[in-house]
Design an enzyme around this catalytic site. Structure first.
Site, PDB file in Angstrom:
ATOM      1  N   ARG A  90      29.240  28.740 -19.491  1.00  0.00           N
ATOM      2  CA  ARG A  90      28.324  29.759 -18.992  1.00  0.00           C
ATOM      3  C   ARG A  90      28.583  31.066 -19.744  1.00  0.00           C
ATOM      4  NH1 ARG A  90      29.489  30.110 -13.369  1.00  0.00           N
ATOM      5  NH2 ARG A  90      27.957  28.505 -12.907  1.00  0.00           N
ATOM      6  N   ARG A 208      36.309  35.836  -4.542  1.00  0.00           N
ATOM      7  CA  ARG A 208      35.306  34.828  -4.901  1.00  0.00           C
ATOM      8  C   ARG A 208      34.358  35.455  -5.904  1.00  0.00           C
ATOM      9  NH1 ARG A 208      33.908  30.294  -1.734  1.00  0.00           N
ATOM     10  NH2 ARG A 208      32.378  29.895  -3.353  1.00  0.00           N
ATOM     11  N   LYS A 209      33.302  34.710  -6.240  1.00  0.00           N
ATOM     12  CA  LYS A 209      32.315  35.243  -7.180  1.00  0.00           C
ATOM     13  C   LYS A 209      31.573  36.421  -6.550  1.00  0.00           C
ATOM     14  CE  LYS A 209      28.386  32.247  -6.001  1.00  0.00           C
ATOM     15  NZ  LYS A 209      27.393  31.292  -6.521  1.00  0.00           N
ATOM     16  N   GLY A 468      20.046  20.729  -5.545  1.00  0.00           N
ATOM     17  CA  GLY A 468      20.601  19.399  -5.315  1.00  0.00           C
ATOM     18  C   GLY A 468      21.473  19.258  -4.097  1.00  0.00           C
ATOM     19  N   CYS A 473      22.114  26.452  -5.370  1.00  0.00           N
ATOM     20  CA  CYS A 473      22.010  27.146  -6.659  1.00  0.00           C
ATOM     21  C   CYS A 473      20.552  27.277  -7.084  1.00  0.00           C
ATOM     22  CB  CYS A 473      22.806  26.399  -7.722  1.00  0.00           C
ATOM     23  SG  CYS A 473      24.581  26.372  -7.414  1.00  0.00           S
ATOM     24  N   GLY A 474      19.708  26.387  -6.612  1.00  0.00           N
ATOM     25  CA  GLY A 474      18.275  26.478  -6.897  1.00  0.00           C
ATOM     26  C   GLY A 474      17.520  27.366  -5.932  1.00  0.00           C
TER      27      GLY A 474
END
Length: 549
Positions: A90, A208-209, A468, A473-474
């Site tokens: 990424r 975390r992110k 998914g 994430c989508g």
């Protein structure tokens, strides 16, 4: 006495003694980060690659803590379950601005990999992911990126992810503020060391992110409401340029939270300062044990919104010091209509911006090169990525539009025009590469949207988001229609058997007055065959004014 060496150039050196104590009794990831500083990934990848190329070792002999965790700080995410020994790499692409030279390099970077594995994806953060990357190739790709003023460092696990801005920054007639300079400044603050090189330990060890997005106008193409920090462009009552700030938005398998507004307006010149302030508080005080609660919203709720605002202003040096004000009133412009991204749109009397459709954001080595050639020929070498996984070529001369269309029509996987359903599909990686995904998303998204275009016509664009698994994430919850991988049952030969399926969400909104649809309308719809198509066609008719062909 702490068990961690706190060298001046290490991420752990920025942690207080109290924070390190919490990390020592924290999650597995926190203990891994303490046992060997994560910034080691920036040099370890070269060491590992050289050892493999010389035959001294193999990827299987690299410690799982390095292979599966620490190398994420170099942007390398091991796909152990689906493609063992290969990574998704990424990048960092602030505001989604890419040069033709960089796009061409993406395609070259995956040339040596298997055809179905070595691909390039545009992500929902205006970012690029390279797939099929091996350890021995990674260090060469990183060196090539750095030569092109780009990096993969700081892009995965407990880092600040790609800084999102308006894809129409600087070219929209309705924008309040150009986000490109600010996204670049925030990015540089985060990832560049004092000497300008890539790799900065200051915010490398977060709980975390962390996601940051800036919106330059009413359209909010950046989806600020699902970011930890969402900056909404707004002039102050005195006419100064700045942003109203929302905080705490995120999506995860356990919780989906829409951001909440702070009573805070941030002047343009203090945006970087407030980012530093919030990140410092999050780094020092955020959850280190339960990773499901290690996101900013949980810390905000511990403080309360008002106290949290006071805390970050204190960290920033005070309200007056930064020119901060109470939240400013913003009135949406009269006759507001959200601008379209795809298609040809006037920039000025002589030039247009052209939004090209990239189905599900998936590029090949060939389409990367072709897009780079288009940019060199028509848009001064500039390419812009969008959170909807498409691209924009800005500054195209109107006299070149016919020639551009002809050239685009020769490229596989790039469309000059697309249907109102097919052109608005967003998809996560899916089970082809992601070990968490319950279903394959990209191939199904293309199949189903193409079939729906055959069955119905819709009066306006319908955004269909595929994800998914519940990590989303989508971003299924913000789609007009969202499809999330889920268990389903289907009758086969007279028996009910388990098959891949989806839960279907309806009614998410983006832009002004966004809304996340947290509950699915329909659960467990089988994904194969026509059943999901029939269900979606009915939803399009009932909810979106579609007419059957």
């Amino acid at each position: 006495m702490n068990s961690v060496s706190k060298g001046s150039d290490m991420a752990n050196s920025y942690l207080s003694d109290e924070t390190i104590t919490r990390c020592e009794s924290g999650s597995k990831e926190e203990k891994v980060k303490l046992s060997k500083d994560v910034t080691s990934a920036w040099s370890d990848i070269d060491t590992f690659a050289a050892a493999i190329r010389s035959g001294k070792t193999s990827w299987e002999e690299i410690s799982p803590d390095d292979m599966d965790i620490r190398l994420k700080w170099a942007g390398l995410l091991h796909r152990r379950k689906r493609t063992p020994g290969k990574f998704m790499m990424r990048l960092k692409v602030p505001n989604g601005i890419v040069t033709s030279e960089q796009m061409r390099f993406y395609g070259e970077s995956v040339e040596g990999f298997e055809e179905d594995v070595g691909v390039v994806d545009i992500t929902t953060r205006q970012n690029i992911q390279l797939r099929g990357v091996t350890v021995e190739a990674a260090s060469t790709i990183i060196a090539g990126l750095h030569a092109l003023n780009q990096t993969s460092f700081h892009s995965a696990l407990d880092n600040v992810r790609n800084i999102v801005g308006s894809p129409l920054a600087g070219i929209s007639p309705t924008e309040i503020l150009n986000t490109i300079p600010l996204t670049t400044k925030i990015n540089d603050m985060l990832i560049r060391s004092p000497d300008g090189t890539f790799g900065n330990p200051r915010f490398a060890n977060l709980p975390r992110k962390f996601n940051i997005a800036l919106s330059g106008g009413d359209d909010d193409f950046s989806h600020c409401n699902i970011n930890d920090l969402g900056f909404h462009a707004c002039k102050s009552s005195e006419g100064e340029l700045g942003f109203n700030l929302d905080v705490g938005g995120y999506m995860s398998i356990k919780r989906v939270a829409e951001s909440v507004p702070l009573n805070l307006w941030v002047p343009e010149e203090s945006v970087v300062k407030i980012c530093e302030s919030v990140l410092t508080v999050f780094r020092d005080e955020g959850e280190r044990k339960n990773r499901q609660k290690a996101r900013l919203m949980w810390l905000i709720e511990e403080y309360g919104v008002e106290k949290f605002t006071e805390r970050i202003l204190e960290e920033a040096g005070g309200k007056e010091e930064g020119g901060f004000k109470d939240r400013q009133e913003h009135v949406i412009r009269e006759n507001y209509v959200r601008q379209e991204i795809l298609g040809v749109h006037a920039q000025d009397e002589e030039r247009s911006r052209v939004g090209l459709h990239i189905p599900t954001g998936r590029l090949t080595r060939y389409s990367c090169k072709a897009i780079a050639d288009l940019a060199d020929k028509y848009s001064d070498g500039e390419i812009r990525l969008t959170v909807c996984q498409n691209i924009i070529l800005p500054n195209v001369l109107n006299s070149d539009l016919i020639a551009l269309e002809a050239d685009v029509n020769l490229i596989d996987n790039v469309d000059f025009s697309a249907g109102l359903i097919e052109g608005n599909v967003v998809s996560c990686t899916g089970a082809q590469f992601c070990g968490l995904a319950m279903v394959e998303t990209k191939a199904n998204a293309r199949r189903v949207s193409a079939r729906l275009e055959e069955l119905v016509t819709v009066p306006k664009a319908v955004r269909m988001h595929w994800t998914g698994c519940p990590n989303s994430c989508g971003q299924a919850q913000c789609g007009d229609i969202g499809l999330m991988g889920a268990p389903a049952r289907k009758e086969i030969d007279g028996k009910k058997v388990a098959v891949p399926g989806v839960n279907i969400f309806v009614g998410g909104k983006i832009g002004e007055n966004p809304f996340l649809q947290l509950e699915p309308r329909i659960k467990g719809v089988p994904l194969d065959g026509e059943e999901v198509v029939d269900v979606l066609a009915e939803i399009l008719v009932k909810d979106f004014g579609a007419v059957r062909r």
